[in-house]
Structures are given as structure tokens and as C-alpha cells.
Design a protein around this motif. Structure first.
Motif, mmCIF file in Angstrom:
data_model
loop_
_atom_site.group_PDB
_atom_site.id
_atom_site.type_symbol
_atom_site.label_atom_id
_atom_site.label_comp_id
_atom_site.label_asym_id
_atom_site.label_seq_id
_atom_site.Cartn_x
_atom_site.Cartn_y
_atom_site.Cartn_z
ATOM 1 N N MET A 164 -3.104 -1.044 6.810
ATOM 2 C CA MET A 164 -2.759 0.250 7.408
ATOM 3 C C MET A 164 -1.793 1.058 6.548
ATOM 4 O O MET A 164 -1.843 2.282 6.540
ATOM 5 C CB MET A 164 -2.178 0.057 8.818
ATOM 6 C CG MET A 164 -3.174 -0.553 9.793
ATOM 7 S SD MET A 164 -4.694 0.391 9.984
ATOM 8 C CE MET A 164 -4.112 1.770 10.926
ATOM 9 N N VAL A 165 -0.910 0.397 5.822
ATOM 10 C CA VAL A 165 0.042 1.131 4.977
ATOM 11 C C VAL A 165 -0.467 1.272 3.541
ATOM 12 O O VAL A 165 0.249 1.738 2.675
ATOM 13 C CB VAL A 165 1.456 0.489 4.987
ATOM 14 C CG1 VAL A 165 2.037 0.468 6.376
ATOM 15 C CG2 VAL A 165 1.449 -0.897 4.372
ATOM 16 N N GLN A 166 -1.721 0.833 3.324
ATOM 17 C CA GLN A 166 -2.343 0.915 1.998
ATOM 18 C C GLN A 166 -1.492 0.212 0.942
ATOM 19 O O GLN A 166 -1.191 0.758 -0.116
ATOM 20 C CB GLN A 166 -2.613 2.366 1.619
ATOM 21 C CG GLN A 166 -3.554 3.044 2.596
ATOM 22 C CD GLN A 166 -3.729 4.517 2.320
ATOM 23 O OE1 GLN A 166 -2.951 5.132 1.606
ATOM 24 N NE2 GLN A 166 -4.758 5.091 2.899
ATOM 25 N N SER A 167 -1.127 -1.026 1.265
ATOM 26 C CA SER A 167 -0.271 -1.797 0.365
ATOM 27 C C SER A 167 -1.011 -2.171 -0.911
ATOM 28 O O SER A 167 -2.237 -2.105 -0.995
ATOM 29 C CB SER A 167 0.225 -3.056 1.066
ATOM 30 O OG SER A 167 -0.836 -3.970 1.230
ATOM 31 N N LYS A 202 4.422 -1.413 -0.146
ATOM 32 C CA LYS A 202 3.900 -0.085 0.178
ATOM 33 C C LYS A 202 3.652 0.681 -1.124
ATOM 34 O O LYS A 202 4.162 0.296 -2.191
ATOM 35 C CB LYS A 202 4.916 0.664 1.036
ATOM 36 C CG LYS A 202 5.155 0.027 2.397
ATOM 37 C CD LYS A 202 6.213 0.821 3.149
ATOM 38 C CE LYS A 202 6.616 0.124 4.418
ATOM 39 N NZ LYS A 202 7.680 0.828 5.128
ATOM 40 N N LEU A 227 6.893 -4.479 2.771
ATOM 41 C CA LEU A 227 6.298 -4.263 4.091
ATOM 42 C C LEU A 227 7.277 -4.688 5.170
ATOM 43 O O LEU A 227 8.001 -5.669 5.005
ATOM 44 C CB LEU A 227 5.026 -5.093 4.249
ATOM 45 C CG LEU A 227 3.844 -4.746 3.374
ATOM 46 C CD1 LEU A 227 2.702 -5.715 3.619
ATOM 47 C CD2 LEU A 227 3.388 -3.337 3.619
ATOM 48 N N GLU A 269 4.211 -4.556 9.938
ATOM 49 C CA GLU A 269 3.330 -3.594 9.291
ATOM 50 C C GLU A 269 2.091 -4.287 8.721
ATOM 51 O O GLU A 269 2.202 -5.318 8.071
ATOM 52 C CB GLU A 269 4.054 -2.850 8.171
ATOM 53 C CG GLU A 269 5.089 -1.864 8.682
ATOM 54 C CD GLU A 269 5.734 -1.080 7.559
ATOM 55 O OE1 GLU A 269 5.661 0.158 7.589
ATOM 56 O OE2 GLU A 269 6.318 -1.717 6.664
#
Length: 175
Positions: A130-133, A116, A122, A126
Motif C-alpha cells: 500500500m505504501v509502494q515500498s 517507503k 515502514l 503499514e
């Protein structure tokens, strides 16, 4: 009143019981012949040998590192293989057939560990998007366009269970 005749001569042919029997028999025969080629005469399964080891990131074993083994040079392996490190940084290679093992030969190995934006790992469910990893492993080890001798290994005919990779989260400093 004159009797009306069927103007299409094909309708008389398809209404004949003999013609229908021949048609159904022909279709059944074609299906039977078609299934004869569907036996186990396909390509031989690849010979898989054991491959396992340890990944250290910045000198410490790390969980959640994904390894991708891509065949190179004269390696005729079909597709690649993969692994994910456990909590102790250990891994076992899995073939694309979902069986443990890898065909012998030469490979380039790429490493990835998405985190993340705050650097935390993550969660299991996840989405990296979507979590802009971001990729936490140095591009030297994760980017195929930067592949070199540091990414290459050879799996012997008997397999190998002591692969030891030490990678970094940043590119090594030039001296």
C-alpha cells in the motif's frame, strides 16, 4: 378400499430398532477406530539450537532487518526460520513452530528491509504494498537468485550466538 403398502422395502429396514442400533453402533465404532490414529505418533519435533547475532548495514547496526534462513544441501530441517533485528541490530532466530532456535545444518540467509519511497522505515501497521515500498538491502543479499557463498552459513550442533552479518544497501563496487 385397499390398504396402501410402502413400495420401498428399504424404509421397513431403517424403521427397525435393531437395524438403527446396529447402524449407530457401526458409526460409533468407526469413529473410535479413526481417533486411535490421532495420538502423538507423528514425526519427532526437530532439535532446535540457539542462534543469535548482529546485522550491520553499511557498517552500522540497523533495526527492522528481516532475516530468512532457508535449509540447503543435506539439511533435513522442515521449513525455514526467521528473525528481525531490534534497535541495536541484534536478533534471535525463530523456528517456524514459533519457538526460539534453529535445527543444526547449512542454510542460505536472505535479508530484507522494506522502506517507503522516501527511504523512511515502514510503520508497524503499514502494508509494504500500500505504501509502494522498495527493498533497501542490496539484491546480492535479498534476492535468492543471486545467492552465493556470501549467503551461506552452517549452524553447529551446539548452536551459535555470535553470528555477525555485514551487508550493504547497494551492490559492492567492482575493482
Amino acid at each position: 378400499m385397499a390398504m396402501q403398502r410402502d413400495s420401498d422395502p428399504r424404509s421397513q429396514l431403517t424403521s427397525s430398532p435393531i437395524i438403527r442400533l446396529v447402524s449407530v453402533s457401526s458409526i460409533a465404532m468407526a469413529m473410535l477406530i479413526g481417533t486411535l490414529g490421532c495420538g502423538k505418533s507423528g514425526p519427532k519435533p526437530e532439535k532446535l539450537v540457539p542462534a543469535a547475532g548482529l546485522v550491520k548495514v553499511n557498517g552500522r547496526p540497523l533495526a527492522g532487518v528481516r532475516l530468512s534462513f532457508q535449509p540447503i544441501e543435506n539439511n533435513k530441517a522442515v521449513g525455514g526460520c526467521w528473525a528481525i533485528t531490534d534497535n541495536d541490530g541484534k536478533f534471535k532466530v525463530i523456528h517456524v513452530s514459533s519457538k526460539e532456535g534453529i535445527p543444526p545444518g547449512k542454510y542460505e540467509v536472505y535479508f530484507s528491509r522494506r522502506v517507503k519511497p522516501d527511504g523512511s522505515p515502514l510503520g508497524e501497521n503499514e502494508s509494504p504494498t500500500m505504501v509502494q515500498s522498495r527493498e533497501s538491502v542490496s539484491a546480492m543479499y535479498s534476492d535468492p537468485s543471486r545467492a552465493g557463498m556470501h549467503n551461506r552459513i552452517e549452524i553447529p550442533e551446539k548452536g551459535v550466538t555470535d553470528l555477525d552479518f555485514t551487508i550493504s544497501t547497494s551492490a559492492p563496487k567492482k575493482k
